[in-house]
Design a protein around this motif. Structure first.
Motif, PDB file in Angstrom:
ATOM      1  N   ARG A 104       0.556  -1.248   0.059  1.00 23.20           N
ATOM      2  CA  ARG A 104      -0.013  -0.250  -0.226  1.00 23.20           C
ATOM      3  C   ARG A 104       0.747   1.122   0.002  1.00 23.20           C
ATOM      4  N   ASN A 105       2.034   1.458   0.678  1.00 17.98           N
ATOM      5  CA  ASN A 105       2.801   2.050   0.426  1.00 17.98           C
ATOM      6  C   ASN A 105       3.448   3.279  -0.692  1.00 17.98           C
ATOM      7  N   ALA A 106       3.430   1.924  -1.831  1.00 24.63           N
ATOM      8  CA  ALA A 106       4.160   1.552  -2.619  1.00 24.63           C
ATOM      9  C   ALA A 106       2.954   2.434  -3.897  1.00 24.63           C
ATOM     10  N   GLY A 107       1.098   0.834  -3.936  1.00 21.86           N
ATOM     11  CA  GLY A 107       0.891   0.664  -4.659  1.00 21.86           C
ATOM     12  C   GLY A 107      -0.498   1.737  -5.018  1.00 21.86           C
ATOM     13  N   THR A 108      -0.607   2.803  -6.227  1.00 19.40           N
ATOM     14  CA  THR A 108      -1.720   3.720  -6.666  1.00 19.40           C
ATOM     15  C   THR A 108      -3.093   3.394  -6.722  1.00 19.40           C
ATOM     16  N   LEU A 109      -3.698   3.724  -6.952  1.00 18.66           N
ATOM     17  CA  LEU A 109      -5.370   3.251  -7.092  1.00 18.66           C
ATOM     18  C   LEU A 109      -5.724   3.221  -8.190  1.00 18.66           C
ATOM     19  N   VAL A 110      -4.940   4.365  -9.589  1.00 17.81           N
ATOM     20  CA  VAL A 110      -5.106   4.587 -10.543  1.00 17.81           C
ATOM     21  C   VAL A 110      -4.230   3.194 -10.701  1.00 17.81           C
ATOM     22  N   GLY A 111      -3.589   3.085 -10.851  1.00 14.76           N
ATOM     23  CA  GLY A 111      -2.523   1.698 -10.828  1.00 14.76           C
ATOM     24  C   GLY A 111      -3.638   0.557 -11.307  1.00 14.76           C
ATOM     25  N   ASN A 112      -4.576   0.477 -10.060  1.00 12.99           N
ATOM     26  CA  ASN A 112      -5.742  -0.714  -9.811  1.00 12.99           C
ATOM     27  C   ASN A 112      -6.304  -0.541 -11.311  1.00 12.99           C
ATOM     28  N   ILE A 113      -6.765   0.599 -11.616  1.00 10.83           N
ATOM     29  CA  ILE A 113      -7.578   0.649 -12.395  1.00 10.83           C
ATOM     30  C   ILE A 113      -7.636   0.306 -13.751  1.00 10.83           C
ATOM     31  N   CYS A 114      -5.950   0.636 -14.076  1.00  5.22           N
ATOM     32  CA  CYS A 114      -5.555   0.538 -15.428  1.00  5.22           C
ATOM     33  C   CYS A 114      -4.987  -0.548 -15.401  1.00  5.22           C
ATOM     34  N   ARG A 115      -4.639  -1.704 -14.397  1.00  2.55           N
ATOM     35  CA  ARG A 115      -4.566  -2.545 -15.175  1.00  2.55           C
ATOM     36  C   ARG A 115      -5.924  -3.678 -14.676  1.00  2.55           C
ATOM     37  N   ALA A 116      -7.087  -3.394 -14.483  1.00  3.99           N
ATOM     38  CA  ALA A 116      -8.136  -3.505 -15.157  1.00  3.99           C
ATOM     39  C   ALA A 116      -8.299  -5.064 -14.684  1.00  3.99           C
ATOM     40  N   SER A 117      -8.172  -5.567 -13.168  1.00  2.98           N
ATOM     41  CA  SER A 117      -8.264  -7.372 -13.732  1.00  2.98           C
ATOM     42  C   SER A 117      -9.669  -6.878 -12.971  1.00  2.98           C
ATOM     43  N   PRO A 118     -10.655  -8.294 -13.269  1.00  2.00           N
ATOM     44  CA  PRO A 118     -11.726  -8.546 -12.151  1.00  2.00           C
ATOM     45  C   PRO A 118     -11.814  -8.194 -10.985  1.00  2.00           C
ATOM     46  N   ALA A 119     -10.510  -8.647 -10.315  1.00  2.00           N
ATOM     47  CA  ALA A 119     -10.479  -8.971  -9.086  1.00  2.00           C
ATOM     48  C   ALA A 119     -10.066  -7.763  -8.452  1.00  2.00           C
ATOM     49  N   GLY A 120      -9.539  -6.631  -9.136  1.00  2.00           N
ATOM     50  CA  GLY A 120      -9.561  -5.529  -8.409  1.00  2.00           C
ATOM     51  C   GLY A 120     -10.884  -4.300  -6.723  1.00  2.00           C
ATOM     52  N   ASP A 121      -9.414  -4.039  -6.064  1.00  2.00           N
ATOM     53  CA  ASP A 121     -10.230  -4.885  -4.881  1.00  2.00           C
ATOM     54  C   ASP A 121     -10.951  -2.783  -4.762  1.00  2.00           C
ATOM     55  N   THR A 122     -11.077  -2.110  -5.748  1.00  2.00           N
ATOM     56  CA  THR A 122     -11.337  -0.994  -5.925  1.00  2.00           C
ATOM     57  C   THR A 122     -12.559  -0.400  -6.705  1.00  2.00           C
ATOM     58  N   LEU A 123     -12.002  -1.968  -7.652  1.00  2.00           N
ATOM     59  CA  LEU A 123     -13.210  -1.253  -8.781  1.00  2.00           C
ATOM     60  C   LEU A 123     -14.653  -1.200  -8.424  1.00  2.00           C
ATOM     61  N   PRO A 124     -15.428  -2.617  -7.627  1.00  2.00           N
ATOM     62  CA  PRO A 124     -16.526  -2.041  -7.636  1.00  2.00           C
ATOM     63  C   PRO A 124     -17.437  -0.576  -7.066  1.00  2.00           C
ATOM     64  N   VAL A 125     -15.636  -0.375  -5.668  1.00  2.00           N
ATOM     65  CA  VAL A 125     -16.530   0.916  -5.295  1.00  2.00           C
ATOM     66  C   VAL A 125     -16.346   2.300  -6.313  1.00  2.00           C
ATOM     67  N   LEU A 126     -14.949   1.962  -7.021  1.00  2.00           N
ATOM     68  CA  LEU A 126     -15.133   3.150  -7.754  1.00  2.00           C
ATOM     69  C   LEU A 126     -16.454   3.324  -8.624  1.00  2.00           C
ATOM     70  N   TYR A 127     -17.183   1.990  -8.995  1.00  2.00           N
ATOM     71  CA  TYR A 127     -18.359   2.486  -9.940  1.00  2.00           C
ATOM     72  C   TYR A 127     -19.418   2.865  -9.077  1.00  2.00           C
TER      73      TYR A 127
END
Length: 280
Positions: free
Chosen positions: A96-119
């Motif tokens: 979490r100290n290195a990873g980014t929210l936008v990185g989670n979005i751009c990887r577009a994994s179906p299991a992306g942890d933040t994606l349902p919330v962002l939707y």
């Protein structure tokens, strides 16, 4: 041979991306691509670009820079609590100290942890590119248009995501906001499934509701049609229609069997989480 760049400005990064296009891989935190050994002929490292690491909030919009880390955002009270909760469930503190929210979005994994919330927050990404005249141009892409499939986004070869924007009206004054990730353990686990819900109840009437499910399809599963059916119901009417609503979502959810879970488990737990959320 790999050519690596550490641009000193966003404009310089965009110029490199415009020149190299598909040959270039963007790296911010690198917490997802580095363990996989992913590489490209050209690597553009975005760490240190302070213009991408800012959070700003106006009366209308919360803007989160593409370089903001999970840890930074978890401790920023301007960020909706439901999103902060989702980020807190990601991996472990070092990630979490290195990873980014936008990185989670751009990887577009179906299991992306933040994606349902962002939707359910009706988020959008702001992408930028350089025109032939060397001027930065931007476009805003809604989240459900940006993520097009497993590991596929609408980002053009010469574009970089600059920020994610969340309209404040979609989370302020809500009466219930909830996110949940189901994994094999509490840390360092890929989601078996995830759920996010937001609603607003006024005078015993459900005025607003948005629901999304992760890791049960190629993209986040959300039905604006089913949400519209619930909007305007009194809580008594909602309770009476709950079984009907659950049946409709059971048809909508089409998970798969894989090494992390079974389709039957994923569907049933999603319905359990939905039923719990609808107890308003």
């Amino acid at each position: 041979m790999v050519t690596a760049y550490m641009p000193a400005s966003v404009t310089e990064a965009l110029a490199i991306k415009k020149k190299e296009r598909e040959r270039a891989l963007l790296v911010a935190g690198g917490t997802d691509i580095m363990p996989a050994g992913q590489t490209a002929p050209v690597m553009i490292y975005l760490q240190g670009l302070h213009d991408l690491s800012n959070v700003t909030k106006s009366e209308a919009v919360l803007s989160i820079g593409a370089g903001c880390t999970y840890t930074q955002l978890i401790h920023d009270e301007r960020v909706p609590q439901v999103l902060r909760d989702a980020m807190h469930s990601i991996a472990a503190p070092a990630i979490r100290n290195a990873g980014t929210l936008v990185g989670n979005i751009c990887r577009a994994s179906p299991a992306g942890d933040t994606l349902p919330v962002l939707y359910v927050l009706e988020a959008a990404v702001v992408a930028g590119h350089l025109t032939d005249a060397g001027v930065m141009a931007k476009r805003r892409i809604d989240m459900d248009d940006f993520i097009q499939g497993n590991r596929r986004t609408a980002l053009a070869p010469d574009e970089i995501v600059l920020a994610v924007e969340i309209p404040c009206r979609f989370y302020e004054n809500m009466t219930k906001m909830q996110s949940c990730k189901i994994g094999g353990r509490k840390a360092q686990a890929i989601a078996k499934l995830s759920f996010a819900g937001i609603c607003r109840v006024e005078d015993n009437v459900l005025c607003e509701i948005r629901l999304a499910f992760g890791a049960v399809g190629l993209t986040v599963v959300r039905s604006r049609e089913l949400e519209a059916k619930m909007r305007g119901l009194t809580l008594t009417e909602l309770a009476a229609k709950k079984n009907e609503i659950l049946k409709e979502y059971a048809v909508l959810l089409q998970p798969i069997d894989d090494q992390r879970s079974t389709a039957a488990y994923r569907r049933q737990v999603c319905l359990n989480l939905l039923e719990d959320f609808l107890n308003l």
